[in-house]
Design a protein around this motif. Structure first.
Motif, PDB file in Angstrom:
ATOM      1  N   ASN A  91       0.814  -1.213   0.000  1.00  0.00           N
ATOM      2  CA  ASN A  91       0.000   0.000   0.000  1.00  0.00           C
ATOM      3  C   ASN A  91       0.849   1.265   0.000  1.00  0.00           C
ATOM      4  OD1 ASN A  91      -2.933   1.078   0.483  1.00  0.00           O
ATOM      5  ND2 ASN A  91      -1.677   2.222   1.937  1.00  0.00           N
ATOM      6  N   THR A 116      -0.381   3.025  -4.098  1.00  0.00           N
ATOM      7  CA  THR A 116      -0.851   4.403  -3.918  1.00  0.00           C
ATOM      8  C   THR A 116       0.018   5.423  -4.653  1.00  0.00           C
ATOM      9  OG1 THR A 116       0.440   4.554  -1.874  1.00  0.00           O
ATOM     10  CG2 THR A 116      -1.880   3.921  -1.672  1.00  0.00           C
ATOM     11  N   TRP A 139      -8.386   3.040   0.418  1.00  0.00           N
ATOM     12  CA  TRP A 139      -9.341   2.117  -0.207  1.00  0.00           C
ATOM     13  C   TRP A 139     -10.779   2.419   0.162  1.00  0.00           C
ATOM     14  CZ3 TRP A 139      -5.357   0.677   3.088  1.00  0.00           C
ATOM     15  CH2 TRP A 139      -5.718   0.351   4.401  1.00  0.00           C
ATOM     16  N   TRP A 145      -9.320   3.999  -4.922  1.00  0.00           N
ATOM     17  CA  TRP A 145      -8.893   2.608  -5.106  1.00  0.00           C
ATOM     18  C   TRP A 145      -8.888   2.223  -6.575  1.00  0.00           C
ATOM     19  CZ3 TRP A 145      -5.756   0.707  -2.085  1.00  0.00           C
ATOM     20  CH2 TRP A 145      -5.520  -0.673  -1.955  1.00  0.00           C
TER      21      TRP A 145
END
Length: 317
Positions: A91, A116, A139, A145
């Motif tokens: 992430n 990201t 998210w 997302w």
């Protein structure tokens, strides 16, 4: 003390750090002939890779249902899996804080990508109490997302261009599903009276959701669950709930319900009652095979639980 496993991990890390660097545009010629070995951190990323990669990827997720990524530490087996991967998706934004050193070492041998990375900074939230960093829980804004899904698609195309058409086709299908999910969330939350659009949870995981869909969000802990809540935090939140006559608060699947229960008791001591409206999935999805075991199902579960807990009832209790 058996030092063999520790020595093996140290060797893996040393090899990973010492090998030649992976260039960002490198294409392995053998990937066209075999499945790409991908390791992911949180389940929501695993879901993206499985949907877009399809049969071209062999995916291993490190963090299953109920696992808190803020405090997750890599096991010896995790380090070996990471070192053996062709590609690692994580992430970023300090979500997997305790894995940062491992990722840094792996960068010499394995391509690591933050999903990201393609999100414009102006669309990220920077809470004042989070040490100048961005909120990593992107998210919960489905449109953000979608950016993460596009990032995964583009990286897979870059390292395996001979199957670009397949990745684009799968990506289009998944992005359509995400767009439909975004519309569902907007429709479902629009049924909640504006005065009731307050989400109270164990930690501040839902701020992107709040911004995207019109909710005020309060968490007992901060952005990271590594931050402990104290008695003063419990009393302050209890006071807020009583003053605003909030009917429902929520527990999270990856965070102990103990402190949320303490808030409920503090509210009761003030002569008001607040219900626990169910369990939300914040930093981890549900069990495989259950409705919340996919990203789409997880978000639907959360939205339905939030709407059920907040849309009806008597404000006066």
């Amino acid at each position: 003390m058996n030092r063999a496993p520790l020595a093996a991990v140290a060797l893996v890390l040393l090899v990973a750090a010492g090998c030649g660097r992976v260039e960002s545009d490198r294409v392995d010629s053998d990937l066209a002939e075999r499945r790409i070995k991908v390791v992911t951190t949180i389940g929501m990323i695993t879901d993206i890779v499985e949907n877009i990669g399809g049969g071209r990827v062999e995916v291993e997720g490190l963090m299953g249902p109920g696992i808190d990524p803020h405090v997750y530490k890599a096991s010896e087996g995790d380090v070996i899996r990471l070192a053996d991967a062709d590609l690692v998706f994580y992430n970023g934004l300090h979500l997997e804080a305790k894995l940062a050193e491992v990722f840094e070492r792996m960068q010499g041998r394995v391509r690591t990508e933050a999903v990201t990375a393609g999100i414009p900074p102006e669309r990220l939230l920077a809470p004042p109490g989070f040490s100048g960093a961005y909120d990593p829980h992107v998210w919960f804004d489905v449109t953000l997302w979608m950016r993460a899904a596009e990032r995964v698609r583009d990286v897979l195309i870059a390292i395996d261009p001979s199957h670009a058409r397949q990745y684009r086709r799968n990506g289009e299908t998944y992005l359509r599903d995400l767009a439909a999910l975004h519309r569902y969330v907007r429709s479902r939350t629009s049924q909640i009276p504006p005065r009731r659009r307050v989400i109270i949870t164990a930690h501040d995981a839902f701020n992107y959701f709040g911004r995207a869909y019109g909710f005020e969000v309060r968490g007992l802990q901060g952005i990271s669950t590594a931050t402990e809540a104290g008695t003063g935090d419990v009393q302050e939140l209890a006071r807020f709930i009583v003053e605003r006559r909030i009917p429902t608060l929520f527990v999270e699947s990856s965070v102990s319900p103990r402190m949320v229960s303490a808030v409920r008791e503090a509210v009761r001591s003030r002569g008001f009652d607040v219900e626990i409206g169910g369990t939300l999935h914040s930093d981890a999805m549900g069990e495989p095979g259950t409705p919340a075991g996919t990203y789409l199902g997880m978000v639907r579960h959360n939205v339905d639980a939030i709407a059920t807990g907040l849309e009806g009832g008597d404000d006066g209790h």
